[in-house]
Scaffold this motif. Structure first.
Motif, PDB file in Angstrom:
ATOM      1  N   ASP A 223      52.218  33.537  36.663  1.00 38.94           N
ATOM      2  CA  ASP A 223      51.821  32.704  37.801  1.00 38.94           C
ATOM      3  C   ASP A 223      50.617  33.331  38.500  1.00 38.94           C
ATOM      4  O   ASP A 223      50.399  34.538  38.426  1.00 38.94           O
ATOM      5  N   ASP A 224      49.855  32.519  39.221  1.00 37.52           N
ATOM      6  CA  ASP A 224      48.708  33.015  39.968  1.00 37.52           C
ATOM      7  C   ASP A 224      49.191  33.792  41.182  1.00 37.52           C
ATOM      8  O   ASP A 224      49.748  33.222  42.114  1.00 37.52           O
ATOM      9  N   LYS A 225      48.999  35.110  41.174  1.00 35.87           N
ATOM     10  CA  LYS A 225      49.473  35.961  42.254  1.00 35.87           C
ATOM     11  C   LYS A 225      48.373  36.870  42.807  1.00 35.87           C
ATOM     12  O   LYS A 225      48.674  37.908  43.402  1.00 35.87           O
ATOM     13  N   LEU A 226      47.126  36.513  42.636  1.00 37.29           N
ATOM     14  CA  LEU A 226      46.036  37.377  43.080  1.00 37.29           C
ATOM     15  C   LEU A 226      46.093  37.581  44.594  1.00 37.29           C
ATOM     16  O   LEU A 226      45.977  36.636  45.372  1.00 37.29           O
ATOM     17  N   ARG A 227      46.306  38.822  44.991  1.00 39.16           N
ATOM     18  CA  ARG A 227      46.288  39.215  46.405  1.00 39.16           C
ATOM     19  C   ARG A 227      45.368  40.429  46.526  1.00 39.16           C
ATOM     20  O   ARG A 227      45.586  41.443  45.859  1.00 39.16           O
ATOM     21  N   THR A 228      44.383  40.330  47.377  1.00 41.84           N
ATOM     22  CA  THR A 228      43.366  41.373  47.417  1.00 41.84           C
ATOM     23  C   THR A 228      42.650  41.372  48.760  1.00 41.84           C
ATOM     24  O   THR A 228      42.678  40.373  49.490  1.00 41.84           O
ATOM     25  N   LEU A 229      42.018  42.486  49.071  1.00 43.06           N
ATOM     26  CA  LEU A 229      41.114  42.554  50.217  1.00 43.06           C
ATOM     27  C   LEU A 229      39.672  42.290  49.801  1.00 43.06           C
ATOM     28  O   LEU A 229      38.788  42.296  50.654  1.00 43.06           O
ATOM     29  N   LEU A 230      39.438  42.043  48.531  1.00 41.82           N
ATOM     30  CA  LEU A 230      38.068  41.889  48.027  1.00 41.82           C
ATOM     31  C   LEU A 230      37.724  40.409  47.811  1.00 41.82           C
ATOM     32  O   LEU A 230      37.267  40.015  46.740  1.00 41.82           O
ATOM     33  N   TRP A 231      37.907  39.606  48.858  1.00 39.78           N
ATOM     34  CA  TRP A 231      37.611  38.176  48.763  1.00 39.78           C
ATOM     35  C   TRP A 231      36.174  37.839  49.153  1.00 39.78           C
ATOM     36  O   TRP A 231      35.796  36.671  49.180  1.00 39.78           O
ATOM     37  N   GLY A 232      35.371  38.826  49.470  1.00 40.15           N
ATOM     38  CA  GLY A 232      34.040  38.559  50.014  1.00 40.15           C
ATOM     39  C   GLY A 232      33.117  37.769  49.109  1.00 40.15           C
ATOM     40  O   GLY A 232      32.184  37.122  49.576  1.00 40.15           O
ATOM     41  N   TRP A 233      33.365  37.809  47.794  1.00 38.98           N
ATOM     42  CA  TRP A 233      32.499  37.079  46.851  1.00 38.98           C
ATOM     43  C   TRP A 233      33.137  35.759  46.400  1.00 38.98           C
ATOM     44  O   TRP A 233      32.630  35.113  45.480  1.00 38.98           O
ATOM     45  N   ALA A 234      34.231  35.352  47.016  1.00 39.97           N
ATOM     46  CA  ALA A 234      34.949  34.144  46.594  1.00 39.97           C
ATOM     47  C   ALA A 234      34.006  32.948  46.518  1.00 39.97           C
ATOM     48  O   ALA A 234      33.265  32.660  47.463  1.00 39.97           O
ATOM     49  N   GLY A 235      34.017  32.265  45.388  1.00 42.53           N
ATOM     50  CA  GLY A 235      33.181  31.089  45.192  1.00 42.53           C
ATOM     51  C   GLY A 235      31.765  31.379  44.749  1.00 42.53           C
ATOM     52  O   GLY A 235      31.038  30.452  44.367  1.00 42.53           O
ATOM     53  N   PRO A 289      40.888  32.070  47.233  1.00 39.68           N
ATOM     54  CA  PRO A 289      42.328  32.208  47.494  1.00 39.68           C
ATOM     55  C   PRO A 289      43.056  30.897  47.216  1.00 39.68           C
ATOM     56  O   PRO A 289      42.549  29.810  47.509  1.00 39.68           O
ATOM     57  N   GLY A 290      44.252  31.013  46.622  1.00 42.81           N
ATOM     58  CA  GLY A 290      45.072  29.840  46.389  1.00 42.81           C
ATOM     59  C   GLY A 290      45.918  29.531  47.615  1.00 42.81           C
ATOM     60  O   GLY A 290      46.052  30.355  48.523  1.00 42.81           O
ATOM     61  N   GLY A 291      46.503  28.353  47.634  1.00 42.89           N
ATOM     62  CA  GLY A 291      47.270  27.950  48.812  1.00 42.89           C
ATOM     63  C   GLY A 291      48.754  28.192  48.720  1.00 42.89           C
ATOM     64  O   GLY A 291      49.474  28.059  49.707  1.00 42.89           O
ATOM     65  N   GLU A 292      49.268  28.560  47.527  1.00 40.32           N
ATOM     66  CA  GLU A 292      50.708  28.688  47.347  1.00 40.32           C
ATOM     67  C   GLU A 292      51.188  30.137  47.364  1.00 40.32           C
ATOM     68  O   GLU A 292      52.380  30.391  47.195  1.00 40.32           O
ATOM     69  N   TRP A 293      50.315  31.077  47.579  1.00 43.08           N
ATOM     70  CA  TRP A 293      50.682  32.502  47.511  1.00 43.08           C
ATOM     71  C   TRP A 293      49.831  33.238  48.535  1.00 43.08           C
ATOM     72  O   TRP A 293      48.634  32.978  48.640  1.00 43.08           O
ATOM     73  N   PRO A 294      50.413  34.138  49.341  1.00 45.78           N
ATOM     74  CA  PRO A 294      49.597  34.883  50.314  1.00 45.78           C
ATOM     75  C   PRO A 294      48.420  35.558  49.619  1.00 45.78           C
ATOM     76  O   PRO A 294      48.600  36.225  48.596  1.00 45.78           O
ATOM     77  N   SER A 295      47.234  35.424  50.180  1.00 44.41           N
ATOM     78  CA  SER A 295      46.046  35.957  49.518  1.00 44.41           C
ATOM     79  C   SER A 295      45.720  37.393  49.904  1.00 44.41           C
ATOM     80  O   SER A 295      44.919  38.042  49.247  1.00 44.41           O
ATOM     81  N   ILE A 296      46.335  37.877  50.986  1.00 39.75           N
ATOM     82  CA  ILE A 296      46.085  39.236  51.466  1.00 39.75           C
ATOM     83  C   ILE A 296      47.357  40.075  51.281  1.00 39.75           C
ATOM     84  O   ILE A 296      48.437  39.660  51.699  1.00 39.75           O
TER      85      ILE A 296
END
Length: 301
Positions: A223-235, A289-296
């Motif tokens: 399942d998609d479980k990516l949780r990270t503090l490195l979201w600065g380049w998202a998209g 970040p996805g909407g179904e799993w905490p991203s941080i």
């Protein structure tokens, strides 16, 4: 671990590396000096201390083999805390799998890591990363600042926004991370291995200027479980080197890398890994970040 088998604790510094470690050999520079993997795999493993603050058992050790002694950490499977969403007794294998994928990228983002028997049974053994000095009177810049909080609405030059954080004393601040190619490569690796726990303390600046990622036990879930503090380049589009790495991984997953991972992960997990690499290559952008799993991750550091 029974009281009779407990070992001295080793403190953690702010960057996730250890301070006050027992005297011993310093970690070599670069992704791994020749002979490190042999020493980690075949050496006599001696426990010197226990790392404080870890959710699972983490032991500071030395591994001696043919005149070479390597400082390392040993995480026995018997010391793994059960998790609701990962099968029991599989975290060590996932750590080794993350190292193999890191090596396949050519970036050397994870310290040399092996699966072997140790004093408390089978576990993961990984080369110890010596933290940089603090600068001090002898000069030097000290450890790089990777994460920060700012009261500004937008990140300053050289920084990327992560999330607006609520402060314990009230108010909010913007959590930012450095706009650093070394971190960006780790962000790509995390997207590939589906890292569910990229905390700030899992980023280790080394004395040689490299930044290593550690603690990859909760990775490779289907399942998609990516949780990270490195979201600065998202998209944002992947840099050219990341596109080339994804192409290389696609090929290697159908070869030796895929064969080695099949001994560490389930068939469903390796299939999900191939699908993730394909999806990342097709989108050509850092995931959002996805909407179904905490991203941080929590705690974030």
């Amino acid at each position: 671990m029974p009281a009779s088998e407990r070992v001295p604790e080793v403190g953690l510094n702010a960057f996730g590396g250890a301070s006050g470690a027992p005297g011993g050999p310093a970690a070599p520079r670069g992704p791994g000096a020749p002979g490190d993997t042999d020493a980690l795999t075949h050496g006599e493993l001696t426990v010197k201390g226990r790392v404080r603050g870890a959710s699972n058992t983490v032991l500071y050790c030395e591994s001696a083999h043919r005149g070479r002694t390597v400082a390392c950490v040993y995480k026995p499977v018997s010391g793994e805390r059960p998790l609701w969403d990962f099968p029991d007794g599989t975290l060590a294998q996932r750590e080794v799998a993350a190292y193999l994928v890191s090596e396949a990228t050519g970036w050397g983002l994870v310290p040399p890591t092996v699966l072997r028997e140790g004093p408390y049974g089978q576990g993961m053994v990984q080369r110890w990363i010596e933290p940089p000095g603090d600068g001090g009177e002898d000069g030097g810049d000290g450890p790089p600042q990777l994460l920060a909080l700012t009261e500004d609405a937008e990140p300053g030059p050289g920084w990327k926004a992560v999330v607006e954080a609520e402060l314990e004393q009230g108010g909010t601040a913007l959590l930012v991370h450095a706009d650093d190619i070394r971190l960006r490569r780790i962000a790509v690796l995390d997207a590939v291995i589906n890292n569910a726990d990229r905390k700030g303390g899992h980023l280790l600046p080394a004395a040689d200027g490299r930044i290593y990622g550690i603690d990859h036990g909760v990775t490779f879930h289907t399942d998609d479980k990516l949780r990270t503090l490195l979201w600065g380049w998202a998209g944002e589009p992947f840099p050219a080197e990341a596109v080339a790495v994804l192409d290389r991984l696609t090929a290697e997953l159908d070869g030796t890398l895929g064969e080695r991972l099949a001994t560490l992960l389930t068939t469903a997990e390796t299939a999900a890994l191939r699908a993730r690499v394909h999806r990342l290559r097709e989108t050509g952008t850092h995931p959002r970040p996805g909407g179904e799993w905490p991203s941080i991750p929590w705690p974030p550091v």
